[in-house]
Write a protein that holds these residues in place. Structure first.
Motif, PDB file in Angstrom:
ATOM      1  N   VAL A  49      -7.479  32.388  34.661  1.00  0.00           N
ATOM      2  CA  VAL A  49      -6.118  32.884  34.885  1.00  0.00           C
ATOM      3  C   VAL A  49      -5.522  32.035  36.005  1.00  0.00           C
ATOM      4  N   MET A  50      -4.460  31.336  35.687  1.00  0.00           N
ATOM      5  CA  MET A  50      -3.828  30.470  36.678  1.00  0.00           C
ATOM      6  C   MET A  50      -2.862  31.242  37.572  1.00  0.00           C
ATOM      7  N   ARG A  51      -2.357  32.354  37.024  1.00  0.00           N
ATOM      8  CA  ARG A  51      -1.354  33.112  37.775  1.00  0.00           C
ATOM      9  C   ARG A  51      -1.160  34.470  37.131  1.00  0.00           C
ATOM     10  N   PHE A  52      -0.992  35.514  37.937  1.00  0.00           N
ATOM     11  CA  PHE A  52      -0.575  36.815  37.439  1.00  0.00           C
ATOM     12  C   PHE A  52       0.950  36.892  37.567  1.00  0.00           C
ATOM     13  N   VAL A  53       1.597  36.983  36.432  1.00  0.00           N
ATOM     14  CA  VAL A  53       3.059  36.966  36.398  1.00  0.00           C
ATOM     15  C   VAL A  53       3.577  38.361  36.741  1.00  0.00           C
ATOM     16  N   PRO A  54       4.452  38.492  37.736  1.00  0.00           N
ATOM     17  CA  PRO A  54       4.933  39.815  38.151  1.00  0.00           C
ATOM     18  C   PRO A  54       5.884  40.433  37.127  1.00  0.00           C
ATOM     19  N   PRO A  55       5.995  41.761  37.125  1.00  0.00           N
ATOM     20  CA  PRO A  55       6.832  42.456  36.140  1.00  0.00           C
ATOM     21  C   PRO A  55       8.276  41.991  36.091  1.00  0.00           C
ATOM     22  N   ASP A  56       8.857  41.603  37.236  1.00  0.00           N
ATOM     23  CA  ASP A  56      10.260  41.190  37.211  1.00  0.00           C
ATOM     24  C   ASP A  56      10.455  39.896  36.419  1.00  0.00           C
ATOM     25  N   GLU A  57       9.441  39.034  36.405  1.00  0.00           N
ATOM     26  CA  GLU A  57       9.550  37.815  35.603  1.00  0.00           C
ATOM     27  C   GLU A  57       9.451  38.135  34.109  1.00  0.00           C
ATOM     28  N   PHE A  58       8.613  39.108  33.767  1.00  0.00           N
ATOM     29  CA  PHE A  58       8.565  39.553  32.376  1.00  0.00           C
ATOM     30  C   PHE A  58       9.921  40.100  31.948  1.00  0.00           C
TER      31      PHE A  58
END
Length: 325
Positions: A268-277
């Motif tokens: 996993v290179m990054r956990f994308v935060p909910p606001d970006e989703f």
């Protein structure tokens, strides 16, 4: 953090991923954020669903892929059936499904699936499969027979399929479309720049063309595709992928967070935060998708029944002005 029940830890069979056994471990340096939480399986309804699956000797992608939503879905008697065995002929870097040389097809499997769908009382069912590059048609006829068996056993059930790419299998796609599934899903999984490391057995533009061809063959079928984020992709690549899917007239886009199944899988290179989703969702709707699901725990088949109803409503709303003009 995500809690996934490891129901396969005591599996006596050979290693699930022999091709990954000698790879160096990938670092698991990122701590799972608070927004990735799921309910652990174990309710009575979950157990009843599991019992029906076991009774018919069926395989589910829910288990084989270690889906974090298995507790929620099985509690609602929603299961995604995986046909043609539990062993895939490809070895994607993100996937936890067993790899190797598969067994022959079970000719009785379509009827077993149909019987299970009827017993579970499903209004909507999702059927997926392993890649079967060893078969002349990639398993297309088996897909068609499974759809037909569900129609016989449970005529009121709508059918969604999540297929392989049928790469270099002439006539395969046409055979599946002729069986008239209600939703045809084929996942791109990631952006094209990551295919060599994430999905080396596939070809990005072949997958886009496959989805486009479904619409050419039968415009009434809803088409759907999904990707994971957190694999090192750039935002502009995701936006270009959206444009590619819209050029193929794809109706429904899913975007979820990649979660690493083991140290031998892609990191996993990054956990994308909910606001970006949320930003991806807003942009995708602006580009013309009928439906978008973009959250950290979004998976291809999660809430598939509810989403099918939303797809129908969105299409009807889009067609209404044209019909009244």
């Amino acid at each position: 953090m995500a809690v996934v029940l490891d129901i396969l830890k005591n599996d006596p069979r050979p290693p699930r991923h022999p091709e990954k056994a000698h790879r160096p471990d990938q670092a698991v340096a990122l701590k799972k954020p608070d927004w990735i939480r799921v309910k652990a399986p174990g309710s009575k309804a979950w157990g009843e669903t599991r019992a029906i699956v076991r009774e018919h000797g069926l395989v589910t992608v829910c288990e084989e892929a270690g889906c974090p939503n298995i507790g929620e879905c099985w509690e609602k008697r929603h299961a995604t059936f995986m046909i043609m065995g539990d062993t895939c002929t490809r070895a994607c870097a993100f996937c936890n499904v067993r790899t190797g040389l598969p067994d022959g097809l079970d000719a009785g499997e379509p009827d077993k699936i149909g019987d299970s769908v009827a017993k579970l009382g499903l209004h909507h069912v999702v059927i997926t499969s392993v890649d079967r590059d060893d078969l002349k048609d990639g398993g297309a006829e088996h897909f068609a027979r499974t759809i037909a068996a569900i129609r016989r056993a449970s005529p009121g059930t709508t059918v969604e399929i999540l297929t392989p790419d049928f790469l270099r299998k002439d006539g395969a796609l046409e055979a599946v479309v002729a069986a008239k599934p209600d939703v045809f899903n084929h996942n791109l999984e990631t952006v094209p720049s990551k295919y060599l490391t994430v999905r080396p057995g596939a070809r990005y533009f072949h997958s886009v063309r496959l989805l486009q061809r479904v619409k050419e063959l039968d415009p009434a079928i809803f088409t759907k595709s999904g990707i994971m984020v957190g694999l090192g992709e750039e935002r502009n690549e995701v936006l270009q992928l959206m444009d590619d899917l819209r050029s193929a007239d794809v109706d429904f886009l899913t975007i979820g967070q990649y979660l690493q199944p083991s140290k031998k899988h892609h990191a996993v290179m990054r956990f994308v935060p909910p606001d970006e989703f949320k930003g991806y969702e807003t942009t995708a709707y602006a580009k013309g998708f009928l439906l978008v699901s973009a959250t950290p725990l979004t998976r291809s088949s999660h809430h598939a029944g509810e989403d099918f109803a939303r797809l129908q409503a969105a299409r009807n709303a889009k067609l209404s002005p044209a019909l009244s003009a």
